[in-house]
Design an enzyme around this catalytic site. Structure first.
Site, PDB file in Angstrom:
ATOM      1  CD  GLU A 170      32.461  39.759  40.436  1.00  0.00           C
ATOM      2  OE1 GLU A 170      32.775  40.354  41.493  1.00  0.00           O
ATOM      3  OE2 GLU A 170      33.300  39.375  39.605  1.00  0.00           O
ATOM      4  CG  HIS A 260      34.978  41.037  44.058  1.00  0.00           C
ATOM      5  ND1 HIS A 260      35.204  41.466  42.780  1.00  0.00           N
ATOM      6  CD2 HIS A 260      35.603  41.925  44.874  1.00  0.00           C
ATOM      7  CE1 HIS A 260      35.945  42.563  42.802  1.00  0.00           C
ATOM      8  NE2 HIS A 260      36.203  42.864  44.070  1.00  0.00           N
ATOM      9  CD  GLU A 336      36.005  36.724  44.623  1.00  0.00           C
ATOM     10  OE1 GLU A 336      34.891  36.626  44.067  1.00  0.00           O
ATOM     11  OE2 GLU A 336      36.945  37.427  44.180  1.00  0.00           O
TER      12      GLU A 336
END
Length: 377
Positions: A170, A260, A336
């Site tokens: 990531e 992330h 995210e």
């Protein structure tokens, strides 16, 4: 006549060459340690200038996240500075991702997302450790003997932890870290200046250097998914988490963001700590208020798409956001970012990109500053 060459013998490289026929190649992904996860790729293609190549990555229906492939476009660069998106299609029935690209200069790099190599990481740490007011601290060593680097700055009494790349593939997370550190260390940036007065930041730009260098998606050298190790980390399996959590125990945590990337959801979003034993509506509202502020501040964030919230008492305390919220009573969250694009504001050239990751970092910090004002009002 085509003379195609494909290799990945470099920092964060990952690909296996099954067959090369003319300007076409059949490829496969290598598994992370432990044999459970495969999704990340990063490789170089050399051929004839002007030649159009077709690169077929096979066996993806048993990859870690098959839902990540529909509507995905591979990242490509000729100079390893600007990363755009290649012509990509996914055959769900066959589990094959086909990347077509013209080698304008006879050489191109392809990756699941724009890489952030360990050499870049060391450059970042060196630059930021030399900035005024920054203290460097090595929290410990990985299983491969690499340092777990942290940077501390700020004069306030509100303790903020920012950490990234528990999942090494990531890489957008470390681009985000670069943007955050540039904001916080820029003497002319008003957001950074105000936050340094009010907060003490402890920043870990890369929690998983071994997986990053080895070209893994999700694990460290022992095959451990670090974001499932926070309840009981060990020196043998997850020394990275153990070192970070031990330092958190020393400093305390008021606010934490674990950065992330998500394979399937084409949007930026936050996940909170619903379901922890110590949940209170008052603590949860602090998280939700930050989320609302960030959504208002930037069109590169939204709240409609995201993960299903855990039921009361059902939170997984082996995950860092839940463990940190429970352990410290902190406002903790997971940011995210997409491997694909932020669909509400799509970019047909680059998709989600390093540049947008860095800009989002500053927006997250500006939202933190506003949230602190709202909190103290």
């Amino acid at each position: 006549m085509s003379d195609l060459r494909i290799d990945a013998a470099f920092d964060s490289g990952n690909i296996e060459v099954l067959e090369i026929t003319g300007a076409s190649a059949r490829l496969a992904l290598r598994y992370d340690a432990g044999g459970e996860f495969k999704q990340w790729f990063h490789f170089r293609v050399a051929g004839t200038p002007g030649e159009r190549v077709e690169l077929a990555i096979e066996g993806l229906n048993d990859s870690a996240y098959p839902l990540g492939w529909p509507d995905y476009r591979a990242c490509v660069s000729t100079d390893r500075l600007l990363w755009t998106r290649a012509d990509t299609r996914f055959d769900k029935d066959r589990g094959v991702l086909s990347i077509c690209h013209t080698l304008d200069r006879g050489l191109a790099w392809f990756a699941y997302f724009a890489p952030y190599s360990m050499e870049q990481h060391h450059d970042l740490v060196a630059q930021m450790a030399a900035a005024e007011g920054v203290t460097y601290r090595c929290l410990g060593s990985s299983l491969d003997g690499q340092p777990i680097d942290s940077l501390e700055l700020g004069d306030g009494d509100f303790t903020v932890w920012l950490y990234a790349r528990q999942h090494p593939g990531e890489s957008m997370a470390e681009w985000w870290m670069e943007g955050a550190l540039e904001c916080l260390t820029d003497p002319a940036d008003p957001v950074g200046r105000a936050l340094r007065r009010r907060c003490r930041f402890i920043i870990v730009p890369n929690c998983n250097p071994d997986g990053s260098r080895r070209g893994y998606l999700r694990t460290n050298a022992a095959g451990a998914n670090l974001n499932r190790e926070w309840a009981d980390p060990s020196p043998e399996r997850s020394p990275e988490v153990l070192a970070i959590r031990n330092r958190m125990d020393e400093t305390g945590v008021d606010f934490a963001m674990d950065v992330h990337g998500d394979e399937a959801i084409a949007a930026n979003f936050l996940a909170g700590f619903e379901g922890i034993p110590g949940w209170t509506d008052a603590l949860g509202e602090k998280f939700y208020s930050y989320q609302r502020i960030l959504a208002r501040r930037t069109p590169d964030f939204q709240t409609e798409l995201g993960y299903v919230k855990a039921a009361p008492g059902a939170a997984n305390l082996a995950m860092s956001t839940n463990q940190v919220a429970q352990r410290f009573g902190a406002v903790a969250m997971t940011l995210e970012m997409p491997f694909k694009d932020h669909a509400p504001l799509a970019d047909p050239l680059q998709g989600w990109s390093p540049e947008r990751s860095k800009l989002l970092a500053r927006d997250c910090l500006a939202a933190l500053l506003e949230w602190l004002d709202h909190r103290s009002a």
